[in-house]
Write a protein that holds these residues in place. Structure first.
Motif, short mmCIF file in Angstrom:
data_model
loop_
_atom_site.label_atom_id
_atom_site.label_comp_id
_atom_site.label_asym_id
_atom_site.label_seq_id
_atom_site.Cartn_x
_atom_site.Cartn_y
_atom_site.Cartn_z
N PHE A 5 -13.53 24.30 -34.05
CA PHE A 5 -12.55 25.04 -33.73
C PHE A 5 -13.10 26.58 -33.81
CE2 PHE A 5 -10.84 21.68 -36.16
CZ PHE A 5 -10.09 20.98 -35.22
N PRO A 6 -13.70 27.06 -32.51
CA PRO A 6 -14.23 28.48 -32.73
C PRO A 6 -13.13 29.71 -32.69
CG PRO A 6 -14.32 27.36 -30.41
CD PRO A 6 -13.92 26.41 -31.47
N MET A 7 -12.15 29.44 -32.32
CA MET A 7 -11.14 30.33 -32.23
C MET A 7 -9.83 30.30 -33.03
SD MET A 7 -12.76 32.68 -30.59
CE MET A 7 -11.64 33.80 -29.97
N ILE A 8 -10.07 29.66 -34.37
CA ILE A 8 -8.71 29.38 -35.19
C ILE A 8 -8.91 30.26 -36.27
CG2 ILE A 8 -9.71 27.37 -36.41
CD1 ILE A 8 -7.18 26.11 -35.90
N HIS A 9 -7.50 30.54 -37.03
CA HIS A 9 -7.48 31.16 -38.02
C HIS A 9 -7.81 30.26 -39.27
CE1 HIS A 9 -5.65 33.80 -41.09
NE2 HIS A 9 -6.07 34.79 -40.25
N LYS A 10 -8.54 30.92 -40.20
CA LYS A 10 -8.73 30.05 -41.60
C LYS A 10 -7.73 29.37 -42.18
CE LYS A 10 -13.04 32.07 -42.50
NZ LYS A 10 -13.73 33.15 -43.79
N LYS A 11 -6.59 30.00 -42.11
CA LYS A 11 -5.43 29.33 -42.67
C LYS A 11 -5.00 28.25 -41.96
CE LYS A 11 -3.78 33.71 -44.70
NZ LYS A 11 -2.47 34.71 -44.72
N LYS A 12 -5.12 28.17 -40.75
CA LYS A 12 -4.69 26.94 -39.88
C LYS A 12 -5.58 25.95 -39.79
CE LYS A 12 -1.92 29.54 -36.89
NZ LYS A 12 -1.46 29.97 -35.60
N LEU A 13 -6.81 26.04 -40.23
CA LEU A 13 -7.95 25.11 -40.28
C LEU A 13 -7.75 23.86 -41.08
CD1 LEU A 13 -10.79 24.63 -39.09
CD2 LEU A 13 -11.69 25.51 -41.08
N PRO A 14 -7.20 23.71 -42.23
CA PRO A 14 -7.07 22.61 -42.93
C PRO A 14 -5.99 21.56 -42.13
CG PRO A 14 -6.88 24.24 -44.55
CD PRO A 14 -7.12 24.99 -42.99
N TYR A 24 -12.54 13.48 -42.13
CA TYR A 24 -13.19 14.63 -42.80
C TYR A 24 -12.31 15.38 -43.64
CZ TYR A 24 -15.95 18.75 -42.97
OH TYR A 24 -16.73 19.77 -43.51
N THR A 25 -12.85 15.67 -44.75
CA THR A 25 -12.23 16.42 -45.81
C THR A 25 -12.92 17.61 -45.88
OG1 THR A 25 -13.44 15.38 -47.67
CG2 THR A 25 -11.41 14.27 -47.24
N LEU A 26 -11.93 18.74 -46.20
CA LEU A 26 -12.46 20.14 -46.13
C LEU A 26 -12.73 20.47 -47.60
CD1 LEU A 26 -13.27 22.73 -44.89
CD2 LEU A 26 -10.92 23.31 -44.95
N GLU A 27 -13.93 20.85 -48.09
CA GLU A 27 -14.00 21.24 -49.36
C GLU A 27 -13.84 22.73 -49.49
OE1 GLU A 27 -15.25 19.31 -51.79
OE2 GLU A 27 -15.40 17.66 -50.45
N GLU A 28 -12.89 22.94 -50.61
CA GLU A 28 -12.54 23.99 -50.91
C GLU A 28 -13.34 24.89 -52.01
OE1 GLU A 28 -10.15 25.98 -49.34
OE2 GLU A 28 -9.74 24.09 -47.77
#
Length: 98
Positions: A5-14, A24-28
């Motif tokens: 996701f090259p053009m997405i805001h970090k808040k919308k990434l999860p 896939y689990t995103l490590e916070e």
């Protein structure tokens, strides 16, 4: 994540990761790099351009001095790379690591 996701805001990434890649689990718990790593990032961003700038300044005077404009630009990008970098440790040692 920039490849998926090259053009997405970090808040919308999860949310996007859960939607398109549910396995896939995103490590916070990523940790920022220590301050002492900044020198290495700045050095690595500038070293290759120095091999270009120094000969240009020597052989093409006075116009070669304009190539020194690259230094602050590359220092800025080195700083941005340092601010973006982080590290994390996932899991414990596996049997392949022993």
């Amino acid at each position: 994540m920039t490849i998926l996701f090259p053009m997405i805001h970090k808040k919308k990434l999860p949310h996007m990761l859960r939607t398109f890649t549910p396995e896939y689990t995103l490590e916070e718990n990523c940790r920022r790099l220590p301050r002492r790593a900044l020198k290495r990032y700045l050095f690595r961003s500038v070293i290759f351009s120095l091999f270009l700038i120094i000969p240009l300044c020597i052989f093409f005077q006075p116009w070669g001095y304009l190539s020194a404009i690259l230094l602050p630009i590359e220092l800025f990008f080195g700083y941005l790379a340092y601010k973006e970098a982080a590290w994390t440790i996932n899991g414990g040692p596996s049997s392949a690591d022993v």
